[in-house]
Design a protein around this motif. Structure first.
Motif, PDB file in Angstrom:
ATOM      1  N   SER A  84       0.829  -1.208   0.000  1.00  0.00           N
ATOM      2  CA  SER A  84       0.000   0.000   0.000  1.00  0.00           C
ATOM      3  C   SER A  84       0.861   1.255   0.000  1.00  0.00           C
ATOM      4  CB  SER A  84      -0.952  -0.005   1.205  1.00  0.00           C
ATOM      5  OG  SER A  84      -1.801  -1.136   1.179  1.00  0.00           O
ATOM      6  N   LEU A  85       1.833   1.270  -0.878  1.00  0.00           N
ATOM      7  CA  LEU A  85       2.788   2.371  -0.903  1.00  0.00           C
ATOM      8  C   LEU A  85       2.124   3.685  -1.283  1.00  0.00           C
ATOM      9  CD1 LEU A  85       5.778   0.473  -2.454  1.00  0.00           C
ATOM     10  CD2 LEU A  85       5.862   1.759  -0.312  1.00  0.00           C
ATOM     11  N   LYS A  86       2.623   4.740  -0.670  1.00  0.00           N
ATOM     12  CA  LYS A  86       2.127   6.085  -0.882  1.00  0.00           C
ATOM     13  C   LYS A  86       3.243   6.964  -1.420  1.00  0.00           C
ATOM     14  CE  LYS A  86      -0.818   5.646   3.227  1.00  0.00           C
ATOM     15  NZ  LYS A  86      -1.125   6.218   4.558  1.00  0.00           N
ATOM     16  N   PRO A  87       2.902   8.035  -2.130  1.00  0.00           N
ATOM     17  CA  PRO A  87       3.950   8.954  -2.582  1.00  0.00           C
ATOM     18  C   PRO A  87       4.820   9.471  -1.439  1.00  0.00           C
ATOM     19  CG  PRO A  87       1.914   9.427  -3.728  1.00  0.00           C
ATOM     20  CD  PRO A  87       1.586   8.395  -2.676  1.00  0.00           C
ATOM     21  N   GLU A  88       4.258   9.594  -0.259  1.00  0.00           N
ATOM     22  CA  GLU A  88       5.014  10.052   0.900  1.00  0.00           C
ATOM     23  C   GLU A  88       6.104   9.072   1.316  1.00  0.00           C
ATOM     24  OE1 GLU A  88       0.906  10.012   2.263  1.00  0.00           O
ATOM     25  OE2 GLU A  88       1.490  10.253   0.146  1.00  0.00           O
ATOM     26  N   ASP A  89       6.050   7.846   0.817  1.00  0.00           N
ATOM     27  CA  ASP A  89       7.075   6.860   1.117  1.00  0.00           C
ATOM     28  C   ASP A  89       8.323   7.039   0.254  1.00  0.00           C
ATOM     29  OD1 ASP A  89       5.512   5.459   3.079  1.00  0.00           O
ATOM     30  OD2 ASP A  89       4.429   4.479   1.439  1.00  0.00           O
ATOM     31  N   THR A  90       8.257   7.909  -0.726  1.00  0.00           N
ATOM     32  CA  THR A  90       9.396   8.140  -1.595  1.00  0.00           C
ATOM     33  C   THR A  90      10.590   8.645  -0.796  1.00  0.00           C
ATOM     34  OG1 THR A  90       8.018   8.602  -3.528  1.00  0.00           O
ATOM     35  CG2 THR A  90      10.252   9.484  -3.541  1.00  0.00           C
ATOM     36  N   ALA A  91      11.702   7.943  -0.910  1.00  0.00           N
ATOM     37  CA  ALA A  91      12.892   8.284  -0.145  1.00  0.00           C
ATOM     38  C   ALA A  91      14.012   7.337  -0.544  1.00  0.00           C
ATOM     39  CB  ALA A  91      12.632   8.182   1.362  1.00  0.00           C
ATOM     40  N   VAL A  92      15.209   7.649  -0.072  1.00  0.00           N
ATOM     41  CA  VAL A  92      16.302   6.700  -0.129  1.00  0.00           C
ATOM     42  C   VAL A  92      16.235   5.871   1.144  1.00  0.00           C
ATOM     43  CG1 VAL A  92      18.793   6.357  -0.237  1.00  0.00           C
ATOM     44  CG2 VAL A  92      17.727   8.222  -1.519  1.00  0.00           C
ATOM     45  N   TYR A  93      16.198   4.572   0.976  1.00  0.00           N
ATOM     46  CA  TYR A  93      16.099   3.662   2.109  1.00  0.00           C
ATOM     47  C   TYR A  93      17.461   3.051   2.398  1.00  0.00           C
ATOM     48  CZ  TYR A  93      11.027   3.917   2.142  1.00  0.00           C
ATOM     49  OH  TYR A  93       9.724   4.358   2.246  1.00  0.00           O
ATOM     50  N   TYR A  94      17.855   3.095   3.665  1.00  0.00           N
ATOM     51  CA  TYR A  94      19.140   2.584   4.110  1.00  0.00           C
ATOM     52  C   TYR A  94      18.931   1.467   5.118  1.00  0.00           C
ATOM     53  CZ  TYR A  94      20.871   7.092   2.356  1.00  0.00           C
ATOM     54  OH  TYR A  94      21.158   8.189   1.590  1.00  0.00           O
ATOM     55  N   CYS A  95      19.653   0.376   4.947  1.00  0.00           N
ATOM     56  CA  CYS A  95      19.635  -0.631   5.989  1.00  0.00           C
ATOM     57  C   CYS A  95      20.766  -0.364   6.971  1.00  0.00           C
ATOM     58  CB  CYS A  95      19.724  -2.053   5.421  1.00  0.00           C
ATOM     59  SG  CYS A  95      21.275  -2.487   4.617  1.00  0.00           S
ATOM     60  N   LYS A  96      20.536  -0.748   8.194  1.00  0.00           N
ATOM     61  CA  LYS A  96      21.506  -0.568   9.260  1.00  0.00           C
ATOM     62  C   LYS A  96      21.543  -1.828  10.100  1.00  0.00           C
ATOM     63  CE  LYS A  96      22.377   2.154  13.447  1.00  0.00           C
ATOM     64  NZ  LYS A  96      21.813   3.200  14.340  1.00  0.00           N
ATOM     65  N   MET A  97      22.735  -2.267  10.415  1.00  0.00           N
ATOM     66  CA  MET A  97      22.899  -3.425  11.276  1.00  0.00           C
ATOM     67  C   MET A  97      23.845  -3.094  12.407  1.00  0.00           C
ATOM     68  SD  MET A  97      22.956  -6.650   8.643  1.00  0.00           S
ATOM     69  CE  MET A  97      21.689  -6.801   7.360  1.00  0.00           C
ATOM     70  N   THR A  98      23.412  -3.419  13.606  1.00  0.00           N
ATOM     71  CA  THR A  98      24.216  -3.219  14.794  1.00  0.00           C
ATOM     72  C   THR A  98      24.650  -4.574  15.318  1.00  0.00           C
ATOM     73  OG1 THR A  98      23.010  -1.201  15.370  1.00  0.00           O
ATOM     74  CG2 THR A  98      24.303  -2.255  17.105  1.00  0.00           C
ATOM     75  N   PHE A  99      25.955  -4.759  15.423  1.00  0.00           N
ATOM     76  CA  PHE A  99      26.497  -6.023  15.892  1.00  0.00           C
ATOM     77  C   PHE A  99      26.588  -6.018  17.411  1.00  0.00           C
ATOM     78  CE2 PHE A  99      27.552  -5.869  11.521  1.00  0.00           C
ATOM     79  CZ  PHE A  99      27.729  -7.174  11.096  1.00  0.00           C
ATOM     80  N   PHE A 100      26.710  -7.212  17.966  1.00  0.00           N
ATOM     81  CA  PHE A 100      26.830  -7.313  19.418  1.00  0.00           C
ATOM     82  C   PHE A 100      28.092  -6.645  19.932  1.00  0.00           C
ATOM     83  CE2 PHE A 100      23.743 -10.849  18.994  1.00  0.00           C
ATOM     84  CZ  PHE A 100      22.831 -10.422  19.942  1.00  0.00           C
ATOM     85  N   SER A 101      29.055  -6.420  19.050  1.00  0.00           N
ATOM     86  CA  SER A 101      30.235  -5.659  19.409  1.00  0.00           C
ATOM     87  C   SER A 101      29.912  -4.199  19.680  1.00  0.00           C
ATOM     88  CB  SER A 101      31.279  -5.754  18.296  1.00  0.00           C
ATOM     89  OG  SER A 101      30.809  -5.129  17.111  1.00  0.00           O
ATOM     90  N   GLY A 102      28.753  -3.760  19.230  1.00  0.00           N
ATOM     91  CA  GLY A 102      28.329  -2.388  19.379  1.00  0.00           C
ATOM     92  C   GLY A 102      28.551  -1.529  18.152  1.00  0.00           C
ATOM     93  N   ARG A 103      29.184  -2.073  17.143  1.00  0.00           N
ATOM     94  CA  ARG A 103      29.490  -1.305  15.941  1.00  0.00           C
ATOM     95  C   ARG A 103      28.326  -1.323  14.963  1.00  0.00           C
ATOM     96  NH1 ARG A 103      35.235  -1.612  12.676  1.00  0.00           N
ATOM     97  NH2 ARG A 103      34.797   0.100  11.217  1.00  0.00           N
ATOM     98  N   ASP A 104      28.060  -0.172  14.386  1.00  0.00           N
ATOM     99  CA  ASP A 104      27.001  -0.023  13.396  1.00  0.00           C
ATOM    100  C   ASP A 104      27.564  -0.045  11.984  1.00  0.00           C
ATOM    101  OD1 ASP A 104      25.247   2.509  15.359  1.00  0.00           O
ATOM    102  OD2 ASP A 104      25.166   0.324  15.453  1.00  0.00           O
ATOM    103  N   TYR A 105      26.789  -0.616  11.063  1.00  0.00           N
ATOM    104  CA  TYR A 105      27.121  -0.599   9.656  1.00  0.00           C
ATOM    105  C   TYR A 105      25.902  -0.178   8.868  1.00  0.00           C
ATOM    106  CZ  TYR A 105      31.374  -3.101  10.858  1.00  0.00           C
ATOM    107  OH  TYR A 105      32.586  -3.455  11.397  1.00  0.00           O
TER     108      TYR A 105
END
Length: 116
Positions: A84-105
């Motif tokens: 049910s996508l809307k025009p307001e959903d238009t954006a650049v989407y980024y994935c992020k993963m946080t490891f148990f070490s505490g570091r983000d990617y």
């Protein structure tokens, strides 16, 4: 070196669906939380959805009921099923993963454009 590879973005009509994928390569470390963020032109980056290694999920109010976040059984891939996508959903989407070490990617971002 850890690399997050995103796929699934594109152009879709309002009311349509897309599924984004993000795969983590290059690390033996466990991932504690995976999520999707988006940034529209002229706006701040915002959290869209996240999922923890324990299975807890969190969604922005604007996407609740329309988007679903999930992870594969290897716990190195995160998906975002968008309906049910809307025009307001238009954006650049980024994935992020946080490891148990505490570091983000972060992934490099994938463009999602919803036409009306």
């Amino acid at each position: 070196q850890v690399q997050l590879v995103e796929s699934g973005g594109g152009l879709v009509q309002a009311g349509g669906s897309l599924r984004l994928s993000c795969v983590a390569y290059g690390s033996r470390l466990s991932i504690g939380v995976m999520g999707w963020h988006r940034q529209a032109p002229g706006k701040q980056r915002e959290l869209v959805a996240s999922i923890t290694s324990g299975g807890s999920t969190n969604y922005a109010d604007s996407v609740k009921g329309r988007f679903t976040i999930s992870a594969d059984n290897a716990m190195n891939t995160v998906y975002l099923q968008m309906s049910s996508l809307k025009p307001e959903d238009t954006a650049v989407y980024y994935c992020k993963m946080t490891f148990f070490s505490g570091r983000d990617y972060w992934g490099q971002g994938t463009q999602v454009t919803v036409s009306s």
